[in-house]
Structure formats: structure tokens, C-alpha cells
Design a protein around this motif. Structure first.
Motif, short mmCIF file in Angstrom:
data_model
loop_
_atom_site.label_atom_id
_atom_site.label_comp_id
_atom_site.label_asym_id
_atom_site.label_seq_id
_atom_site.Cartn_x
_atom_site.Cartn_y
_atom_site.Cartn_z
N ALA A 1 3.52 24.22 -4.43
CA ALA A 1 2.39 23.27 -4.34
C ALA A 1 2.73 21.95 -5.03
O ALA A 1 2.42 20.88 -4.51
CB ALA A 1 1.15 23.90 -4.96
N ARG A 2 3.37 22.03 -6.19
CA ARG A 2 3.74 20.79 -6.89
C ARG A 2 4.78 20.01 -6.10
O ARG A 2 4.74 18.78 -6.04
CB ARG A 2 4.28 21.12 -8.29
N ALA A 3 5.72 20.71 -5.48
CA ALA A 3 6.77 20.04 -4.71
C ALA A 3 6.21 19.34 -3.47
O ALA A 3 6.72 18.30 -3.05
CB ALA A 3 7.84 21.04 -4.29
N LEU A 4 5.14 19.91 -2.88
CA LEU A 4 4.54 19.33 -1.68
C LEU A 4 3.32 18.48 -1.99
O LEU A 4 2.70 17.93 -1.07
CB LEU A 4 4.15 20.45 -0.70
N THR B 1 0.81 -1.22 0.00
CA THR B 1 0.00 0.00 0.00
C THR B 1 0.85 1.27 0.00
O THR B 1 0.30 2.37 -0.08
CB THR B 1 -0.90 0.01 1.25
N ALA B 2 2.17 1.13 0.07
CA ALA B 2 3.04 2.31 0.19
C ALA B 2 2.90 3.24 -1.01
O ALA B 2 2.90 4.46 -0.86
CB ALA B 2 4.49 1.87 0.37
N LYS B 3 2.79 2.66 -2.20
CA LYS B 3 2.76 3.49 -3.40
C LYS B 3 1.45 4.27 -3.55
O LYS B 3 1.39 5.20 -4.36
CB LYS B 3 3.00 2.64 -4.64
N LYS C 1 2.39 10.01 1.51
CA LYS C 1 3.83 10.22 1.68
C LYS C 1 4.59 9.87 0.41
O LYS C 1 5.49 10.61 -0.02
CB LYS C 1 4.34 9.37 2.85
N TYR C 2 4.22 8.75 -0.22
CA TYR C 2 4.89 8.34 -1.47
C TYR C 2 4.64 9.38 -2.57
O TYR C 2 5.57 9.78 -3.28
CB TYR C 2 4.37 6.97 -1.91
N ARG C 3 3.38 9.83 -2.70
CA ARG C 3 3.06 10.82 -3.73
C ARG C 3 3.80 12.13 -3.49
O ARG C 3 4.25 12.79 -4.42
CB ARG C 3 1.55 11.07 -3.77
N GLN C 4 3.94 12.50 -2.21
CA GLN C 4 4.63 13.75 -1.88
C GLN C 4 6.12 13.66 -2.22
O GLN C 4 6.70 14.61 -2.77
CB GLN C 4 4.44 14.07 -0.41
N ILE C 5 6.74 12.52 -1.91
CA ILE C 5 8.16 12.33 -2.25
C ILE C 5 8.34 12.35 -3.77
O ILE C 5 9.27 12.98 -4.29
CB ILE C 5 8.67 11.00 -1.66
N ALA C 6 7.44 11.68 -4.48
CA ALA C 6 7.52 11.64 -5.94
C ALA C 6 7.38 13.05 -6.53
O ALA C 6 8.13 13.43 -7.44
CB ALA C 6 6.45 10.71 -6.51
N LEU D 1 11.70 4.56 0.28
CA LEU D 1 10.67 5.15 -0.59
C LEU D 1 11.30 6.01 -1.68
O LEU D 1 10.84 6.01 -2.82
CB LEU D 1 9.69 5.98 0.23
N ARG D 2 12.37 6.72 -1.34
CA ARG D 2 13.05 7.55 -2.35
C ARG D 2 13.61 6.69 -3.48
O ARG D 2 13.49 7.03 -4.65
CB ARG D 2 14.17 8.36 -1.68
#
Length: 306
Positions: free
Chosen positions: A136-139, A38-40, A44-49, A80-81
Motif C-alpha cells: 500500500a505504501r509503495a502504491l 501542477t505535476a507535484k 502520479k507524482y505522489r505514487q512515484i514518490a 518525474l522520477r
């Protein structure tokens, strides 16, 4: 007399990492834990991406060379990175090479960003003319949220900012505090901290118990859904009594705890005296049992809370 010098003591500090970044093939990095399915789909995963796509990799992963295979590296921090980079089609990444293979520090000692810290970061970026849509895109949030986060501390007094700067609490809590006068904001923040409860509902309850004169707009009557004016007045009185009780406990807590510590030490000496112990056991067995319990105490908290 001076102490002898330990000539065997090391006189240099061992570095935790290598001096330079090392470019490592992602295919040669071996994770030390599995990523949940479920991580992807997590925020948190979307924010890192989003952050990596917009600004690149900010915090390099931490690896250590595999002693069994010099061409491979064990991943200590940054799972995750690395997963995001794989999904983005990257083949290599700059890493910090650790000199120790323990992963506890990286994976357990996490310092989460509080809302106030995030607000300062966003405000600093805006001050440096970074476009709001880029932030906003970065976060991975919308532009309206950026505006709200940037104005988080508007109407909040500096003392409250200091009290809550490291606390993880919802943004809506600051909306509630903003309706109170500065002095009442400080009292409310202290109540949140003392109860270790930073929920919006608890903040709203404090607002409901706030006297009309301590609101930013005292001329506007409080209207709370499902509560009559009498119920609001009763809540104000009860909250005022609670604050007085908390203040009274805080004022005497240190002195009371010192007295308990002295009493505990005195009772321990009593019951370890054979003659006193025999006398108490024979003539005052109830007291002897209680003295033993006090002498063996390791905490002043109730047993279910200790």
C-alpha cells in the motif's frame, strides 16, 4: 534464381543502450521538457514518490550524453522520477545511457497498467509474503484498497479475464460483472469491447438489460433506482435485440467488405474506360457521379467518423 547477397548490409545489431548502468550526478542532468506546476500535486507524482521511498528506484531514467558539454546529460525519459529524487535530497542516480537522442519512444509509447495486470502484480506480491501495508505504501493507496484489488477477479470467469486483461476499466465494472452468470459475463465483456465503452454506467445498463435467469442470484429480483419492472423488462428486450444485431453484423462484415472491395475495383475500371465514361456522363450523369464517389472511397466509415 538466387538473389545477390548485399555485402554492404550490416551484420551486427546496434544496441539501444550501454551495457552497464552509469551513476550520474543529478545536477548534471538536463531535462528536455519542462515539468508542469501542477505535476507535484498529481496522484502520479505522489505514487512515484511513495514507490521510491519504499522500494528505491525501480526503473532507471534514460539519458544521453550532451555532445556540446561532455559533463552533462540530456534526460530522455524519467522527468518525474528525477524531480522526486531531487525533492528527496538525492545527489546522484543510476541511469541507462541511450545511443540515440530520440525521445519519442520513451515519452509517447506508454503502456498503462490495466486493473487486471495490477491485480496479478499485487496477488504475486502477497503470495511472496510481502506485507500488505508495504504494498500500500509503495502504491500510495490504503490497505483496504489493496484487499479489494487483490480480490478483483473473484467471481469473474477466465474468459472475461482474457478479454479484459489489457483494457483500462474502473474496478466497479468488475463488481457489476460479478452479479452475472459466467456466460452472461462473457456477453457483457464483448458488448463493452464492441462499444469501446468501459464505464460503470454502461456496465450497469447491461446489467439492467440482463434477464433474471442470467444473474448469479436469479431468485432475487433486480431493483434499479427510478426504474419500474416494466421498464426493466423493456430494456432487457432492447438489449437482446441489440446483441442479435451486433452478432449479425459481425458474421457478415468480412464477406460484405470483400464484396465492396471487388465492386469498387470494378467501378474504377469502368469509369477509367473513356468510351464507358463518355456514355455514362451523357446518358446517366447521376450514376456516373455516384460511381466516381465509390471508386474514390478510402474508407467504408461515414465521412464524419472516418
Amino acid at each position: 534464381m538466387s538473389k545477390p547477397v548485399d555485402t554492404g548490409a550490416p551484420n551486427t545489431i546496434t544496441q539501444a543502450f550501454g551495457s552497464d548502468f552509469v551513476v550520474v550526478q543529478i545536477a548534471s542532468i538536463l531535462p528536455v521538457k519542462s515539468i508542469e506546476k501542477t505535476a507535484k500535486s498529481s496522484h502520479k507524482y505522489r505514487q512515484i514518490a511513495a514507490s521510491i521511498r519504499e522500494m528505491g528506484l525501480v526503473e532507471p531514467p534514460v539519458v544521453i550524453q550532451d555532445t556540446r558539454d561532455p559533463g552533462s546529460y540530456l534526460l530522455l525519459d524519467g522527468h518525474l522520477r528525477i524531480e522526486v529524487l531531487r525533492d528527496l535530497g538525492e545527489s546522484e542516480v543510476e541511469c541507462l545511457v541511450s545511443t540515440d537522442d530520440e525521445a519519442f519512444t520513451y515519452n509517447k509509447r506508454i503502456s498503462r497498467l490495466s486493473p487486471i495486470q495490477e491485480q496479478r502484480m499485487i496477488a504475486k506480491a502477497i503470495e511472496r509474503n510481502v506485507p500488505k501495508d508495504k504494498i500500500a505504501r509503495a502504491l500510495d493507496i490504503n490497505v483496504r484498497s489493496i484487499a479489494r484489488k487483490a480480490q478483483l477477479l473473484d467471481g469473474i470467469c477466465e474468459e472475461v479475464v482474457g478479454l479484459l486483461k489489457d483494457r483500462i476499466c474502473p474496478l466497479a465494472v468488475f463488481d457489476v460483472l460479478r452479479k452475472m452468470s459466467p456466460l452472461r459475463q462473457i456477453e457483457a465483456a464483448e458488448l463493452l469491447i464492441n462499444a469501446n465503452n468501459f464505464s460503470v454506467s454502461y456496465a450497469a445498463a447491461i446489467l439492467a438489460g440482463t434477464p433474471q435467469a442470467q444473474l448469479v442470484t436469479p431468485q432475487t429480483p433486480k431493483r434499479l433506482k427510478g426504474m419500474t419492472a416494466e421498464a426493466i423488462a423493456r430494456m432487457e428486450r432492447e438489449l437482446s435485440r441489440l446483441q442479435e444485431a451486433i452478432s449479425s453484423i459481425q458474421d457478415s462484415y468480412g464477406q460484405d467488405h470483400l464484396h465492396l472491395t471487388v465492386v469498387k475495383g470494378y467501378l474504377r475500371k469502368l469509369i477509367t474506360n473513356d468510351r464507358v465514361a463518355r456514355y455514362l456522363e451523357q446518358y446517366q450523369p447521376e450514376l456516373f457521379i455516384e460511381f466516381q464517389k465509390i471508386a474514390e472511397m478510402t474508407s467504408t466509415l461515414p465521412s464524419e467518423a472516418a
